[in-house]
Design a protein around this motif. Structure first.
Motif, PDB file in Angstrom:
ATOM      1  N   ALA A   1       0.841  -1.199   0.000  1.00  0.00           N
ATOM      2  CA  ALA A   1       0.000   0.000   0.000  1.00  0.00           C
ATOM      3  C   ALA A   1       0.877   1.251   0.000  1.00  0.00           C
ATOM      4  O   ALA A   1       2.087   1.187   0.255  1.00  0.00           O
ATOM      5  CB  ALA A   1      -0.909   0.012   1.232  1.00  0.00           C
ATOM      6  N   THR A   2       0.239   2.380  -0.300  1.00  0.00           N
ATOM      7  CA  THR A   2       0.935   3.669  -0.257  1.00  0.00           C
ATOM      8  C   THR A   2       0.077   4.644   0.546  1.00  0.00           C
ATOM      9  O   THR A   2      -1.150   4.492   0.617  1.00  0.00           O
ATOM     10  CB  THR A   2       1.129   4.245  -1.680  1.00  0.00           C
ATOM     11  N   SER A   3       0.736   5.592   1.169  1.00  0.00           N
ATOM     12  CA  SER A   3       0.005   6.563   1.985  1.00  0.00           C
ATOM     13  C   SER A   3       0.881   7.778   2.256  1.00  0.00           C
ATOM     14  O   SER A   3       2.107   7.674   2.285  1.00  0.00           O
ATOM     15  CB  SER A   3      -0.394   5.954   3.341  1.00  0.00           C
ATOM     16  N   ALA A   4       0.229   8.920   2.470  1.00  0.00           N
ATOM     17  CA  ALA A   4       0.979  10.123   2.853  1.00  0.00           C
ATOM     18  C   ALA A   4       1.352  10.050   4.335  1.00  0.00           C
ATOM     19  O   ALA A   4       2.147  10.850   4.820  1.00  0.00           O
ATOM     20  CB  ALA A   4       0.143  11.366   2.569  1.00  0.00           C
ATOM     21  N   ASP A   5       0.755   9.118   5.062  1.00  0.00           N
ATOM     22  CA  ASP A   5       1.069   8.960   6.496  1.00  0.00           C
ATOM     23  C   ASP A   5       2.047   7.808   6.683  1.00  0.00           C
ATOM     24  O   ASP A   5       2.008   6.820   5.965  1.00  0.00           O
ATOM     25  CB  ASP A   5      -0.219   8.649   7.276  1.00  0.00           C
ATOM     26  N   ARG A   6       2.922   7.940   7.697  1.00  0.00           N
ATOM     27  CA  ARG A   6       3.868   6.855   7.982  1.00  0.00           C
ATOM     28  C   ARG A   6       3.110   5.713   8.661  1.00  0.00           C
ATOM     29  O   ARG A   6       2.281   5.935   9.531  1.00  0.00           O
ATOM     30  CB  ARG A   6       4.990   7.398   8.880  1.00  0.00           C
TER      31      ARG A   6
ATOM     32  N   PRO B   1       6.003   7.319   3.135  1.00  0.00           N
ATOM     33  CA  PRO B   1       5.396   8.434   2.391  1.00  0.00           C
ATOM     34  C   PRO B   1       6.433   9.241   1.620  1.00  0.00           C
ATOM     35  O   PRO B   1       7.578   9.384   2.070  1.00  0.00           O
ATOM     36  CB  PRO B   1       4.757   9.301   3.479  1.00  0.00           C
ATOM     37  N   ILE B   2       6.040   9.743   0.463  1.00  0.00           N
ATOM     38  CA  ILE B   2       6.842  10.731  -0.264  1.00  0.00           C
ATOM     39  C   ILE B   2       6.861  11.988   0.598  1.00  0.00           C
ATOM     40  O   ILE B   2       5.811  12.395   1.089  1.00  0.00           O
ATOM     41  CB  ILE B   2       6.206  11.064  -1.630  1.00  0.00           C
ATOM     42  N   GLN B   3       8.026  12.545   0.819  1.00  0.00           N
ATOM     43  CA  GLN B   3       8.078  13.745   1.670  1.00  0.00           C
ATOM     44  C   GLN B   3       8.702  14.900   0.896  1.00  0.00           C
ATOM     45  O   GLN B   3       9.695  14.715   0.200  1.00  0.00           O
ATOM     46  CB  GLN B   3       8.902  13.435   2.932  1.00  0.00           C
TER      47      GLN B   3
ATOM     48  N   PHE C   1      -3.016   2.285  -4.576  1.00  0.00           N
ATOM     49  CA  PHE C   1      -3.133   3.732  -4.387  1.00  0.00           C
ATOM     50  C   PHE C   1      -4.581   4.045  -4.023  1.00  0.00           C
ATOM     51  O   PHE C   1      -5.517   3.426  -4.552  1.00  0.00           O
ATOM     52  CB  PHE C   1      -2.731   4.466  -5.674  1.00  0.00           C
ATOM     53  N   GLY C   2      -4.741   5.036  -3.147  1.00  0.00           N
ATOM     54  CA  GLY C   2      -6.089   5.378  -2.707  1.00  0.00           C
ATOM     55  C   GLY C   2      -6.621   6.605  -3.424  1.00  0.00           C
ATOM     56  O   GLY C   2      -5.937   7.218  -4.250  1.00  0.00           O
ATOM     57  N   THR C   3      -7.852   6.967  -3.060  1.00  0.00           N
ATOM     58  CA  THR C   3      -8.472   8.196  -3.560  1.00  0.00           C
ATOM     59  C   THR C   3      -9.040   8.915  -2.330  1.00  0.00           C
ATOM     60  O   THR C   3      -8.797   8.466  -1.200  1.00  0.00           O
ATOM     61  CB  THR C   3      -9.606   7.847  -4.552  1.00  0.00           C
ATOM     62  N   ALA C   4      -9.749   9.990  -2.551  1.00  0.00           N
ATOM     63  CA  ALA C   4     -10.294  10.760  -1.403  1.00  0.00           C
ATOM     64  C   ALA C   4      -9.153  11.115  -0.439  1.00  0.00           C
ATOM     65  O   ALA C   4      -8.121  11.598  -0.858  1.00  0.00           O
ATOM     66  CB  ALA C   4     -11.388   9.961  -0.721  1.00  0.00           C
ATOM     67  N   TRP C   5      -9.324  10.799   0.838  1.00  0.00           N
ATOM     68  CA  TRP C   5      -8.261  11.112   1.817  1.00  0.00           C
ATOM     69  C   TRP C   5      -7.410   9.886   2.158  1.00  0.00           C
ATOM     70  O   TRP C   5      -6.742   9.822   3.163  1.00  0.00           O
ATOM     71  CB  TRP C   5      -8.882  11.699   3.092  1.00  0.00           C
ATOM     72  N   GLY C   6      -7.454   8.907   1.279  1.00  0.00           N
ATOM     73  CA  GLY C   6      -6.535   7.783   1.480  1.00  0.00           C
ATOM     74  C   GLY C   6      -7.211   6.440   1.673  1.00  0.00           C
ATOM     75  O   GLY C   6      -8.427   6.344   1.855  1.00  0.00           O
TER      76      GLY C   6
ATOM     77  N   PHE D   1       3.582  20.734   4.259  1.00  0.00           N
ATOM     78  CA  PHE D   1       2.524  20.505   3.263  1.00  0.00           C
ATOM     79  C   PHE D   1       2.731  19.139   2.590  1.00  0.00           C
ATOM     80  O   PHE D   1       3.799  18.854   2.063  1.00  0.00           O
ATOM     81  CB  PHE D   1       2.552  21.608   2.196  1.00  0.00           C
ATOM     82  N   ASN D   2       1.708  18.278   2.650  1.00  0.00           N
ATOM     83  CA  ASN D   2       1.847  16.962   2.007  1.00  0.00           C
ATOM     84  C   ASN D   2       0.495  16.533   1.478  1.00  0.00           C
ATOM     85  O   ASN D   2      -0.199  15.718   2.073  1.00  0.00           O
ATOM     86  CB  ASN D   2       2.394  15.933   3.006  1.00  0.00           C
ATOM     87  N   HIS D   3       0.100  17.152   0.364  1.00  0.00           N
ATOM     88  CA  HIS D   3      -1.223  16.854  -0.197  1.00  0.00           C
ATOM     89  C   HIS D   3      -1.096  16.623  -1.701  1.00  0.00           C
ATOM     90  O   HIS D   3      -1.667  17.341  -2.509  1.00  0.00           O
ATOM     91  CB  HIS D   3      -2.200  18.005   0.108  1.00  0.00           C
TER      92      HIS D   3
HETATM   93  N1  SAM Z   1      -3.781  11.816   3.385  1.00  0.00           N
HETATM   94  C1  SAM Z   1      -4.033  10.830   2.369  1.00  0.00           C
HETATM   95  C2  SAM Z   1      -3.092   9.637   2.602  1.00  0.00           C
HETATM   96  O1  SAM Z   1      -2.517   9.568   3.655  1.00  0.00           O
HETATM   97  O2  SAM Z   1      -2.902   8.834   1.729  1.00  0.00           O
HETATM   98  C3  SAM Z   1      -3.816  11.457   1.003  1.00  0.00           C
HETATM   99  C4  SAM Z   1      -4.668  10.840  -0.053  1.00  0.00           C
HETATM  100  S1  SAM Z   1      -4.134  11.246  -1.668  1.00  0.00           S
HETATM  101  C5  SAM Z   1      -5.220  12.441  -2.209  1.00  0.00           C
HETATM  102  C6  SAM Z   1      -4.608   9.807  -2.534  1.00  0.00           C
HETATM  103  C7  SAM Z   1      -3.546   8.735  -2.616  1.00  0.00           C
HETATM  104  O3  SAM Z   1      -2.371   9.233  -3.217  1.00  0.00           O
HETATM  105  C8  SAM Z   1      -3.097   8.114  -1.315  1.00  0.00           C
HETATM  106  O4  SAM Z   1      -4.019   7.118  -0.888  1.00  0.00           O
HETATM  107  C9  SAM Z   1      -1.781   7.495  -1.723  1.00  0.00           C
HETATM  108  O5  SAM Z   1      -2.005   6.304  -2.454  1.00  0.00           O
HETATM  109  C10 SAM Z   1      -1.219   8.557  -2.661  1.00  0.00           C
HETATM  110  N2  SAM Z   1      -0.408   9.549  -1.981  1.00  0.00           N
HETATM  111  C11 SAM Z   1      -0.713  10.842  -1.796  1.00  0.00           C
HETATM  112  N3  SAM Z   1       0.281  11.488  -1.150  1.00  0.00           N
HETATM  113  C12 SAM Z   1       1.254  10.562  -0.930  1.00  0.00           C
HETATM  114  C13 SAM Z   1       2.543  10.604  -0.307  1.00  0.00           C
HETATM  115  N4  SAM Z   1       3.036  11.732   0.226  1.00  0.00           N
HETATM  116  N5  SAM Z   1       3.266   9.461  -0.256  1.00  0.00           N
HETATM  117  C14 SAM Z   1       2.777   8.309  -0.801  1.00  0.00           C
HETATM  118  N6  SAM Z   1       1.561   8.206  -1.395  1.00  0.00           N
HETATM  119  C15 SAM Z   1       0.809   9.328  -1.453  1.00  0.00           C
END
Ligand code: SAM
Length: 194
Positions: free
Chosen positions: A112-117, A161-163, A141-146, A168-170
């Motif tokens: 999985a991938t996420s902006a959160d650790r 997460p990509i940093q 990969f997710g949509t909406a807020w993850g 700012f991480n959106h």
């Molecule tokens: N706060 C949400 C999260 O933690 O994933 C952001 C959701 S973003 C709009 C939709 C998707 O993009 C996430 O579910 C993830 O798959 C990917 N994504 C967005 N920012 C990312 C990041 N900094 N690192 C890794 N994946 C990211």
């Protein structure tokens, strides 16, 4: 000799979370179909799974994909047809994993991938090693807020997460897909030699 890279990506529209961390379903967008298919084709992804349980959304995704592969769009822009031909539509992740298990002979490694650790983390280098060994990998990969926590808890691991440089991480999912695929599979020849 390096094994064949076998990487699929999935864009999950349910279960994902909203701003209040409630479980929701999100809508398919034209941009996500095109941009992620183009990134997938660029980096050698085998299949781009569009996952939504909603019939109308499945029909929408199929109409867009058909237009750009078999319809006028595909004739006018064969490159784009080559990208969108990666798309397969599934109601749920179980169907994706079943299809990959049947095609590959074994269940895929689900990352999985996420902006959160997250705690069950795997490094990019670790995933690159798996890919180079020929492990069949499904990258979510997710949509909406993850991605919903219930889903993240079931996967084999989560990439860090990509940093950026500040708080700012959106990133959009489209940007995140391109960055992550480039980190895993991009050709670095000549990029860092002085
Ligand atoms: N706060 C949400 C999260 O933690 O994933 C952001 C959701 S973003 C709009 C939709 C998707 O993009 C996430 O579910 C993830 O798959 C990917 N994504 C967005 N920012 C990312 C990041 N900094 N690192 C890794 N994946 C990211």
């Amino acid at each position: 000799m390096a094994a064949e890279i076998r990487l699929d990506v999935a864009l999950v529209h349910y279960p994902v979370v909203n701003r209040k961390n409630e479980i929701i379903g999100s809508a398919v967008t034209n941009l996500d179909l095109h941009d992620i298919a183009r990134a997938g084709r660029t980096f050698g992804v085998n299949t781009y799974w569009v996952v939504t349980p909603y019939r109308r959304q499945q029909e929408l995704a199929r109409q867009i994909t058909d237009h750009w592969t078999e319809g006028y769009g595909g004739t006018a822009n064969p490159d784009r047809a080559g990208a969108l031909s990666l798309i397969r539509i599934q109601p749920g992740l179980d169907g994706v994993i079943a299809a990959m298990s049947e095609a590959g002979g074994t269940p895929p490694l689900v990352i999985a991938t996420s902006a959160d650790r997250c705690t069950n983390s795997m490094t990019y280098a670790g995933l690159q090693r798996e890919l180079k060994r020929g492990t069949h990998v499904l990258l979510l990969f997710g949509t909406a807020w993850g991605l919903a926590p219930e889903l993240v808890q079931k996967v084999n691991a989560v990439l860090p997460p990509i940093q950026g440089v500040g708080e700012f991480n959106h990133l959009s999912v489209r940007s995140a897909v391109s960055i992550i695929l480039d980190r895993l599979l991009g050709n670095r020849e000549g990029e860092y030699t002085l």
